[in-house]
Enzyme design. Structure first.
Site, mmCIF file in Angstrom:
data_model
loop_
_atom_site.group_PDB
_atom_site.id
_atom_site.type_symbol
_atom_site.label_atom_id
_atom_site.label_comp_id
_atom_site.label_asym_id
_atom_site.label_seq_id
_atom_site.Cartn_x
_atom_site.Cartn_y
_atom_site.Cartn_z
ATOM 1 N N GLU A 40 29.429 22.636 24.242
ATOM 2 C CA GLU A 40 28.168 22.419 23.554
ATOM 3 C C GLU A 40 27.757 20.955 23.747
ATOM 4 O OE1 GLU A 40 26.550 22.936 18.935
ATOM 5 O OE2 GLU A 40 28.667 22.522 19.299
ATOM 6 N N LYS A 106 21.737 29.077 19.941
ATOM 7 C CA LYS A 106 22.723 29.166 18.857
ATOM 8 C C LYS A 106 22.094 29.768 17.592
ATOM 9 C CE LYS A 106 25.829 26.009 16.330
ATOM 10 N NZ LYS A 106 26.135 24.566 16.163
ATOM 11 N N CYS A 142 29.968 27.018 18.855
ATOM 12 C CA CYS A 142 30.503 26.224 17.748
ATOM 13 C C CYS A 142 30.542 26.981 16.416
ATOM 14 C CB CYS A 142 29.724 24.916 17.644
ATOM 15 S SG CYS A 142 30.650 23.569 16.849
#
Length: 259
Positions: A40, A106, A142
């Site tokens: 990321e 995301k 994440c």
């Protein structure tokens, strides 16, 4: 499928970070990797204003990554930032190479541990899977790792492995949580998890989540095949996606779900 997890420490300079991508892809391809994964925020680390560096998927940064992937005959997965219509950015995971050039935005934003990602980042809306050499790979970023439902959804869409990238926030117990969560998501979705994080930068960038390292390849029953420590490094591993079928016969949690 041979994969390479490139645990780098991104700077605030997208051009310098692109040079890291170029050199690591060349090295990983020479070692036989078919999929080369970066963390990321590969484009630019957290802790600075992201609006000025955000570019669309057809912009120069993503286009340059695609050219590197095509040159070396691999698929590259790397975190970047793209503009959002509401003035924020999207935390986008680029997957590119050959006839593939897509992004996953995301879904779960890191509004936790004193950090509010949603102030500057707009959430994505849907899971994304890609296919490489007949293997379906899910994409996750994440904080997504704390939400098992996403990994179930990716498995339902055919994923036998999930590429999980991160720029994990440091703090007491955070490395242990990362390890636990990565293994748990593999186990409760019976998929491989290919978890690539930003290396530990060794300095505090104003409390921004800039990485702790500990990238890992985890099998579908939660066993760690290999892992890195906190420093920059490259992990190359052969992923036996055929083992997922056996794992799902042994532990049919997806089939046994009631909710």
């Amino acid at each position: 499928m041979r994969v390479a997890l490139c645990q780098i420490a991104s700077s605030t300079d997208p051009a310098a970070n692109l040079d890291l991508v170029r050199s690591h892809v060349a090295s990983a391809a020479a070692r036989g990797a078919r999929v080369v994964v970066f963390p990321e925020a590969t484009m630019c680390r957290f802790g600075v204003s992201l609006g000025p560096v955000a570019e669309p998927l057809d912009g120069p940064w993503a286009t340059a990554v695609r050219a590197v992937a095509v040159e070396h005959g691999v698929v590259v997965v790397a975190g970047m930032f793209t503009p959002s219509p509401d003035g924020r950015v999207a935390n986008t995971l680029l997957a590119t190479g050959a006839d593939l050039h897509v992004g996953y935005d995301k879904i779960h934003l890191f509004d936790a541990f004193g950090f509010t990602e949603s102030d500057t980042v707009a959430p994505g809306a849907k899971p994304v899977v890609i296919e490489v050499d007949g293997v379906t790979l899910g994409l996750a970023t994440c904080y997504d790792v704390r939400f098992p439902g996403l990994f179930h959804a990716l498995a339902d869409e055919g994923a036998t492995a999930v590429v999980l990238v991160a720029s994990w926030g440091a703090g007491p117990g955070k490395v242990e949580q990362w390890d636990l969560l990565v293994r748990a998501r593999a186990l409760d979705s019976t998929t491989w998890v290919l978890a690539c994080g930003q290396a530990d930068p060794g300095v505090d960038h104003g409390g921004a989540p800039t990485g702790v390292g500990h990238s890992a390849v985890v099998g579908p029953l939660g066993g760690v095949v290999d892992r890195l420590s906190g420093e920059p490094g490259v992990l190359v591993a052969d992923v036996d996606t055929a083992s997922v079928e056996q794992a799902r016969r042994t532990l049919p949690v997806l089939a046994n779900r009631r909710l």
